[in-house]
Design a protein around this motif. Sequence first.
Motif, short mmCIF file in Angstrom:
data_model
loop_
_atom_site.label_atom_id
_atom_site.label_comp_id
_atom_site.label_asym_id
_atom_site.label_seq_id
_atom_site.Cartn_x
_atom_site.Cartn_y
_atom_site.Cartn_z
N UNK A 70 -12.64 -0.68 53.86
CA UNK A 70 -11.65 -0.13 52.92
C UNK A 70 -12.28 0.92 52.00
N UNK A 71 -13.55 0.76 51.70
CA UNK A 71 -14.25 1.75 50.88
C UNK A 71 -14.32 3.08 51.64
N UNK A 72 -14.66 3.01 52.91
CA UNK A 72 -14.74 4.22 53.72
C UNK A 72 -13.35 4.83 53.92
N UNK A 73 -12.33 3.99 54.03
CA UNK A 73 -10.96 4.47 54.18
C UNK A 73 -10.53 5.29 52.97
N UNK A 74 -10.79 4.77 51.76
CA UNK A 74 -10.40 5.48 50.55
C UNK A 74 -11.21 6.76 50.39
N UNK A 75 -12.48 6.71 50.76
CA UNK A 75 -13.31 7.92 50.73
C UNK A 75 -12.75 8.97 51.70
N UNK A 76 -12.31 8.52 52.87
CA UNK A 76 -11.71 9.43 53.86
C UNK A 76 -10.44 10.07 53.31
N UNK A 77 -9.61 9.26 52.65
CA UNK A 77 -8.38 9.78 52.04
C UNK A 77 -8.71 10.88 51.03
N UNK A 78 -9.67 10.60 50.18
CA UNK A 78 -10.03 11.55 49.12
C UNK A 78 -10.44 12.90 49.71
N UNK A 79 -11.29 12.85 50.71
CA UNK A 79 -11.79 14.09 51.31
C UNK A 79 -10.69 14.80 52.10
N UNK A 80 -9.90 14.03 52.82
CA UNK A 80 -8.86 14.60 53.68
C UNK A 80 -7.79 15.32 52.87
N UNK A 81 -7.37 14.72 51.75
CA UNK A 81 -6.26 15.27 50.98
C UNK A 81 -6.68 16.21 49.85
N UNK A 82 -7.98 16.33 49.61
CA UNK A 82 -8.45 17.27 48.59
C UNK A 82 -8.51 18.68 49.18
N UNK A 83 -7.95 19.67 48.50
CA UNK A 83 -8.01 21.05 49.00
C UNK A 83 -9.45 21.50 49.20
N UNK A 84 -9.64 22.37 50.17
CA UNK A 84 -11.00 22.82 50.51
C UNK A 84 -11.71 23.49 49.34
N UNK A 85 -10.95 24.22 48.52
CA UNK A 85 -11.58 24.91 47.39
C UNK A 85 -12.14 23.95 46.36
N UNK A 86 -11.73 22.67 46.46
CA UNK A 86 -12.26 21.66 45.54
C UNK A 86 -13.18 20.66 46.25
N UNK A 87 -13.63 21.05 47.43
CA UNK A 87 -14.61 20.21 48.14
C UNK A 87 -14.04 19.33 49.23
N UNK A 88 -12.75 19.43 49.48
CA UNK A 88 -12.13 18.62 50.52
C UNK A 88 -12.31 19.21 51.90
N UNK A 89 -12.02 18.41 52.92
CA UNK A 89 -12.13 18.88 54.30
C UNK A 89 -11.37 17.93 55.21
N UNK A 90 -10.38 18.43 55.92
CA UNK A 90 -9.62 17.58 56.83
C UNK A 90 -10.51 17.10 57.98
N UNK A 91 -11.41 17.97 58.42
CA UNK A 91 -12.31 17.58 59.52
C UNK A 91 -13.25 16.45 59.10
N UNK A 92 -13.87 16.60 57.93
CA UNK A 92 -14.78 15.55 57.45
C UNK A 92 -14.01 14.27 57.14
N UNK A 93 -12.80 14.43 56.59
CA UNK A 93 -11.97 13.27 56.31
C UNK A 93 -11.64 12.52 57.58
N UNK A 94 -11.30 13.26 58.64
CA UNK A 94 -10.96 12.63 59.91
C UNK A 94 -12.14 11.88 60.50
N UNK A 95 -13.33 12.44 60.36
CA UNK A 95 -14.52 11.75 60.85
C UNK A 95 -14.72 10.42 60.12
N UNK A 96 -14.44 10.42 58.82
CA UNK A 96 -14.57 9.19 58.05
C UNK A 96 -13.51 8.17 58.43
#
Length: 214
Positions: free
Chosen positions: A153-179
């Motif tokens: 669940x910790x990794x799931x929430x981390x994945x959500x954060x990265x996936x839904x954060x805009x790229x200009x603020x450090x997010x990445x859909x690709x990295x989120x998907x890997x998580x």
Amino acid sequence: MKKQILSFTLVLFSLLSFAQTTYEKVMKEKIAKIEKVQTAEEYQTLANDFQRIADKEKGKWQPNYYVAFSYIQKGRVMMRENKVQGLDEIADQAQKYVDEAQNVEKNAEIMLLQKMIYSLKMMVNPMERYMTFGTKATEQLAMAEKTDPNNPRILLIKAEDIYFTPEQYGGSKEKGMELFKKALEKFNSYQTKTDLDPNWGKSEAEYFVNQAQK
């Protein structure tokens, strides 16, 4: 006299065992609903149900955990519906029960809820609150991961954060998907300590992984 004492002890033990069995049965019934409900109203009903259990079962962290979790999920639904002005109140309700749970036990599952509460508060006004509640959320997530690094669940929430954060603020859909993929792997091997411990999140990880495969 000894027989009377023995008889009384057996009756008391039987009553305690029955009460424990009833508690576990009711808890399992309510827990089974967690990933089936979808609306804010349904999560509020679930929070009320767990609250009644928590009021009776002092000294157990799980009922308070699930009250808080139900409020958080209600808040997340409201967030998706852009009803952010009510998130402070929802987060404050969840906080009361996280505090109650932490008075009984401190573990990674409760730390993760604390992170989610801070995230809800941040989303009321991300630009103004990122440096306060955003930072606190990040710190709590790190604490939870350090306490239980294999918790999916910790990794799931981390994945959500990265996936839904805009790229200009450090997010990445690709990295989120890997998580999400890594989280699903952990879900397939992670074992909870008891049947009443948190076990939510696998279906969400599966959803995102399946989306990537289409």
